[in-house]
Design an enzyme around this catalytic site. Sequence first.
Site, PDB file in Angstrom:
ATOM      1  CE  LYS A 119      52.722  66.379 -40.938  1.00 16.62           C
ATOM      2  NZ  LYS A 119      52.298  67.674 -40.456  1.00 16.62           N
ATOM      3  CE  LYS A 201      49.682  67.161 -47.301  1.00 14.85           C
ATOM      4  NZ  LYS A 201      49.285  68.355 -46.573  1.00 14.85           N
ATOM      5  CE  LYS A 204      51.319  75.120 -43.497  1.00 15.94           C
ATOM      6  NZ  LYS A 204      50.957  73.948 -42.707  1.00 15.94           N
TER       7      LYS A 204
HETATM    8  N1  AQP Z   1      48.632  69.935 -50.821  1.00 12.53           N
HETATM    9  C1  AQP Z   1      47.448  70.340 -50.371  1.00 12.53           C
HETATM   10  N2  AQP Z   1      46.396  70.418 -51.220  1.00 12.53           N
HETATM   11  C2  AQP Z   1      45.178  70.844 -50.766  1.00 12.53           C
HETATM   12  N3  AQP Z   1      44.945  71.209 -49.487  1.00 12.53           N
HETATM   13  C3  AQP Z   1      45.968  71.141 -48.620  1.00 12.53           C
HETATM   14  N4  AQP Z   1      46.079  71.427 -47.311  1.00 12.53           N
HETATM   15  C4  AQP Z   1      47.356  71.179 -46.906  1.00 12.53           C
HETATM   16  N5  AQP Z   1      48.091  70.745 -47.931  1.00 12.53           N
HETATM   17  C5  AQP Z   1      47.268  70.706 -49.016  1.00 12.53           C
HETATM   18  C6  AQP Z   1      44.993  71.942 -46.488  1.00 12.53           C
HETATM   19  O1  AQP Z   1      45.424  73.158 -45.900  1.00 12.53           O
HETATM   20  C7  AQP Z   1      44.815  73.302 -44.610  1.00 12.53           C
HETATM   21  C8  AQP Z   1      45.862  73.656 -43.597  1.00 12.53           C
HETATM   22  O2  AQP Z   1      46.760  72.561 -43.465  1.00 12.53           O
HETATM   23  P1  AQP Z   1      47.624  72.415 -42.139  1.00 12.53           P
HETATM   24  O3  AQP Z   1      48.594  73.518 -42.094  1.00 12.53           O
HETATM   25  O4  AQP Z   1      46.706  72.374 -40.978  1.00 12.53           O
HETATM   26  O5  AQP Z   1      48.306  71.029 -42.168  1.00 12.53           O
HETATM   27  P2  AQP Z   1      48.683  70.027 -43.310  1.00 12.53           P
HETATM   28  O6  AQP Z   1      47.439  69.477 -43.897  1.00 12.53           O
HETATM   29  O7  AQP Z   1      49.642  69.043 -42.716  1.00 12.53           O
HETATM   30  O8  AQP Z   1      49.408  70.980 -44.366  1.00 12.53           O
HETATM   31  P3  AQP Z   1      50.927  70.969 -44.833  1.00 12.53           P
HETATM   32  O9  AQP Z   1      51.093  72.149 -45.739  1.00 12.53           O
HETATM   33  O10 AQP Z   1      51.265  69.632 -45.381  1.00 12.53           O
HETATM   34  O11 AQP Z   1      51.700  71.260 -43.484  1.00 12.53           O
HETATM   35  P4  AQP Z   1      52.945  70.489 -42.859  1.00 12.53           P
HETATM   36  O12 AQP Z   1      53.998  70.490 -43.924  1.00 12.53           O
HETATM   37  O13 AQP Z   1      53.323  71.251 -41.651  1.00 12.53           O
HETATM   38  O14 AQP Z   1      52.456  69.110 -42.515  1.00 12.53           O
HETATM   39  C9  AQP Z   1      44.120  71.973 -44.316  1.00 12.53           C
HETATM   40  O15 AQP Z   1      42.731  72.129 -44.537  1.00 12.53           O
HETATM   41  C10 AQP Z   1      44.709  71.018 -45.303  1.00 12.53           C
HETATM   42  O16 AQP Z   1      43.822  69.989 -45.669  1.00 12.53           O
END
Ligand code: AQP
Length: 339
Positions: A119, A201, A204
């Site tokens: 990040k 990965k 969102k």
């Molecule tokens: N690509 C993924 N595959 C499987 N699991 C995923 N998770 C996130 N991306 C994937 C799981 O979703 C839960 C919530 O995630 P989060 O919103 O707390 O943060 P994150 O892991 O940083 O998810 P994003 O979508 O990548 O958000 P941004 O873009 O804001 O950083 C967690 O259990 C995570 O493991």
Amino acid sequence: MNAQPEEKKKTILSAAQPSGILTIGNYLGAIRNWALLQERYDCYFCVADLHAITVRQVPADLRRRTYETLAIYIACGLDPEKNHLFVQSQVPEHAQLAWILDCYTQFGELSRMTQFKDKSQKHADNINAGLFTYPTLMAADILLYQADLVPVGQDQMQHIELTRDIATRFNNIYGPTFTVPEGFIPKTGARVMSLADPTKKMSKSDENPRAWVSILDPRDVVIKKFRSAVTDSGCEVRRGEDKPGINNLIAIYCAFTGKTPEDAEKEFEGKGYGDFKAAVGEAAADALDPIRTEYARLTADKGYLEALMKQGKEAAQRRAGRTLFKVMRKVGFAQTDGK
Ligand code: AQP
């Protein structure tokens, strides 16, 4: 015959950030499992808005997405009568415990976190202290509820390991205080990759909308996004070390249909990528259709969502307050009210 006393349920805590519309990665990696575990555990699921501001958010969007995320939780099958659903910022104990845990976490430990490294590269103009201490806030989220199990996607396992280290360290200094939690990742869908770059990965907050499929994308959009997913050279639907695109699509197909990768390979033997991508799109769209319908029904009633937030906040504070009180007493803060 005497009735056996009912065994106390173990506790689950998990969360998602309202930093965008939740994707099929969030669904397959986390939320779908929360729904599967809700009967057997005492569950706390929060909308992690404090975490979301580690990256700059438009205030009106963040507020709207907080409601949306809560509605998505319910639409994905979380029963608000069986789970404690709440908004993180409405329970100040999270920020309070996070500060205390910051003082029991080493700079070197936080520096090693891969999410921080990723990040900070992505947001090079805003490498704020919150981004750095994100894992201690996450540790506070988990430890406040004395969670036994934390169901997450693969990307969060490093943070769970750190949470375990912090809890163990604190317990060693002050005596048993925190339950040391276990992480739990699903067999399929633990790491859904981007459809635009399958070495990354799915996230969102990815600026390229073709990289992700959101839980709320309409059916035709879901199918179109899968049709345009980046695949590898070759044309056989078969997994391989140099085939991240097809590996990802096979994993998504299996996660939505319950089939094994071997079954999927057999099913598409002799067929090309086009047929396979269409089938993955259909499978995802079939699973998402009822979620989107339920979501529309829920978001039509903002008052209902607000009543749930209030109910969730009260339940969360009851549990979190007890833990925080105990921690504050142990570290030596003067307290005038008992819990
Ligand atoms: N690509 C993924 N595959 C499987 N699991 C995923 N998770 C996130 N991306 C994937 C799981 O979703 C839960 C919530 O995630 P989060 O919103 O707390 O943060 P994150 O892991 O940083 O998810 P994003 O979508 O990548 O958000 P941004 O873009 O804001 O950083 C967690 O259990 C995570 O493991």
